[in-house]
Design a protein around this motif. Structure first.
Motif, PDB file in Angstrom:
ATOM      1  N   GLY A 149      12.015   0.626  -3.959  1.00  7.20           N
ATOM      2  CA  GLY A 149      12.438   1.893  -3.689  1.00  7.20           C
ATOM      3  C   GLY A 149      11.975   2.688  -2.260  1.00  7.20           C
ATOM      4  O   GLY A 149      11.754   3.781  -2.250  1.00  7.20           O
ATOM      5  N   ILE A 150      11.431   1.806  -1.392  1.00  2.69           N
ATOM      6  CA  ILE A 150      10.635   2.235   0.002  1.00  2.69           C
ATOM      7  C   ILE A 150      12.088   2.514   0.795  1.00  2.69           C
ATOM      8  O   ILE A 150      12.942   1.569   0.869  1.00  2.69           O
ATOM      9  CB  ILE A 150       9.791   1.261   0.448  1.00  2.69           C
ATOM     10  N   SER A 151      11.911   3.580   1.622  1.00  2.18           N
ATOM     11  CA  SER A 151      12.860   3.880   2.813  1.00  2.18           C
ATOM     12  C   SER A 151      12.416   2.907   3.906  1.00  2.18           C
ATOM     13  O   SER A 151      11.318   3.396   4.567  1.00  2.18           O
ATOM     14  CB  SER A 151      13.035   5.151   3.184  1.00  2.18           C
ATOM     15  N   LEU A 152      13.134   1.951   4.218  1.00  2.77           N
ATOM     16  CA  LEU A 152      12.770   1.019   5.454  1.00  2.77           C
ATOM     17  C   LEU A 152      13.656   1.009   6.395  1.00  2.77           C
ATOM     18  O   LEU A 152      15.028   0.878   6.027  1.00  2.77           O
ATOM     19  CB  LEU A 152      12.494  -0.457   4.726  1.00  2.77           C
ATOM     20  N   VAL A 153      13.288   1.047   7.600  1.00  2.00           N
ATOM     21  CA  VAL A 153      14.271   1.105   9.007  1.00  2.00           C
ATOM     22  C   VAL A 153      13.530  -0.010   9.890  1.00  2.00           C
ATOM     23  O   VAL A 153      12.572  -0.049  10.092  1.00  2.00           O
ATOM     24  CB  VAL A 153      14.454   2.432   9.613  1.00  2.00           C
ATOM     25  N   THR A 154      14.333  -0.722  10.359  1.00  2.00           N
ATOM     26  CA  THR A 154      13.943  -1.887  11.144  1.00  2.00           C
ATOM     27  C   THR A 154      14.223  -1.746  12.491  1.00  2.00           C
ATOM     28  O   THR A 154      15.679  -1.287  12.808  1.00  2.00           O
ATOM     29  CB  THR A 154      14.352  -3.185  10.555  1.00  2.00           C
TER      30      THR A 154
ATOM     31  N   SER B  98       0.751  -1.252   0.236  1.00  2.00           N
ATOM     32  CA  SER B  98       0.061   0.125  -0.078  1.00  2.00           C
ATOM     33  C   SER B  98       0.825   1.271  -0.187  1.00  2.00           C
ATOM     34  O   SER B  98       0.621   2.223  -0.654  1.00  2.00           O
ATOM     35  CB  SER B  98      -1.047  -0.020   1.240  1.00  2.00           C
ATOM     36  N   CYS B  99       1.890   1.190   0.744  1.00  2.00           N
ATOM     37  CA  CYS B  99       2.872   2.545   0.813  1.00  2.00           C
ATOM     38  C   CYS B  99       3.537   2.624  -0.782  1.00  2.00           C
ATOM     39  O   CYS B  99       3.657   3.895  -1.040  1.00  2.00           O
ATOM     40  CB  CYS B  99       3.983   2.061   1.693  1.00  2.00           C
ATOM     41  N   ALA B 100       3.952   1.477  -1.312  1.00  2.00           N
ATOM     42  CA  ALA B 100       4.544   1.631  -2.592  1.00  2.00           C
ATOM     43  C   ALA B 100       3.327   2.252  -3.655  1.00  2.00           C
ATOM     44  O   ALA B 100       3.599   3.011  -4.424  1.00  2.00           O
ATOM     45  CB  ALA B 100       4.891   0.042  -2.987  1.00  2.00           C
ATOM     46  N   LYS B 101       1.957   1.787  -3.581  1.00  2.00           N
ATOM     47  CA  LYS B 101       1.296   2.083  -4.445  1.00  2.00           C
ATOM     48  C   LYS B 101       0.672   3.817  -4.207  1.00  2.00           C
ATOM     49  O   LYS B 101       0.576   4.369  -5.129  1.00  2.00           O
ATOM     50  CB  LYS B 101      -0.112   1.304  -4.143  1.00  2.00           C
TER      51      LYS B 101
ATOM     52  N   ARG C 149       8.779   6.956   4.879  1.00  5.63           N
ATOM     53  CA  ARG C 149       9.598   5.906   5.620  1.00  5.63           C
ATOM     54  C   ARG C 149       8.832   4.865   6.068  1.00  5.63           C
ATOM     55  O   ARG C 149       7.721   5.299   6.651  1.00  5.63           O
ATOM     56  CB  ARG C 149      10.646   6.571   6.568  1.00  5.63           C
ATOM     57  N   VAL C 150       9.213   3.765   6.260  1.00  7.39           N
ATOM     58  CA  VAL C 150       8.415   2.547   6.931  1.00  7.39           C
ATOM     59  C   VAL C 150       9.205   2.239   8.034  1.00  7.39           C
ATOM     60  O   VAL C 150      10.415   1.917   7.792  1.00  7.39           O
ATOM     61  CB  VAL C 150       7.973   1.569   5.952  1.00  7.39           C
TER      62      VAL C 150
END
Length: 229
Positions: free
Chosen positions: A75-80, A3-6, A12-13
């Protein structure tokens, strides 16, 4: 994340995982090991041996790696963020978290203490972080422009025996249930979980000692009925 990509508008996630994706490794013999974001729990070993909570640990590794692949592809900015055993008061009036485990030396609850002992045995340390610091770290990695990749969230490595000595000194009115202190308990941590990456990038822990962590958790334990008033 789909959903974020769409949507195309999410900057950022932040994925909240667990230090369980780091700590479960059969090769940690002896003392002095330091685990950081480059360390991974051994999925093949866990699947083969099936120790307690093995499925939980495996799921954390698989979720983190799948999310990372998806983020790179889209191409999503993901931080865990990977918190350790989380303590401290919370808004909830009922809890099945690590709070009853960490109060078990005062409450005398054998089942809750068994969980605490299992954590130390599997991790070779008792890694703690206060709930407030976890929440602050979530905001930090969400808002810090340079944040990237994975972050361990741990402000203190201790042991059950160190915890028992602290509680006996600080809260003598409860009486530490020393009868629980049997078995193979560690005198000092054999493994330390490092939060150096998070600190190096500008995060500062508010709660770094057992004093700070337990002050409000004792009152929380009273409110929950875990400890007597």
């Amino acid at each position: 994340m789909r959903s974020c990509a769409k949507a195309g508008t999410v900057k950022r996630v932040v994925l909240t995982s667990s230090a369980s994706s780091v700590t479960r490794r059969p090769d940690l013999q002896g003392d002095g090991h330091v685990l950081d974001e480059e360390s991974w729990s051994d999925v093949e070993h866990l699947r083969a041996e099936k120790p307690p909570t093995w499925g939980y640990c495996v799921s954390k590794v698989l979720v983190e790696k799948a999310a990372s692949r998806f983020a790179q592809e889209r191409g999503i900015s993901l931080v865990t963020l990977c918190p350790v055993v989380t303590v401290g008061a919370a808004p909830a009036r009922r809890t099945r978290t690590s709070v009853p485990n960490c109060l078990s030396l005062l409450s005398g609850d054998e089942a809750e203490f068994a969980v605490l002992a299992a954590i130390e045995k599997s991790c070779s340390t008792m890694p703690l972080v206060h709930l407030d610091d976890v929440c602050r770290a979530e905001l930090f990695v969400a808002e810090e422009p340079a944040a990237a990749g994975k972050y361990l969230c741990c402000s203190l490595n201790t042991t059950i025996l160190e915890l028992a000595r602290f509680l006996a000194h600080k809260y003598p009115q409860y009486g530490v249930k020393t009868g629980l202190l049997s078995g193979e308990l560690l005198e000092k941590p054999r493994v330390r979980l490092s939060s150096a990456k998070l600190v190096r990038e500008g995060f500062e822990y508010k709660y770094k000692t057992l004093d700070g962590m337990y002050d409000d958790m004792i009152e929380y334990g009273k409110a929950l009925g875990i400890l007597p008033n």
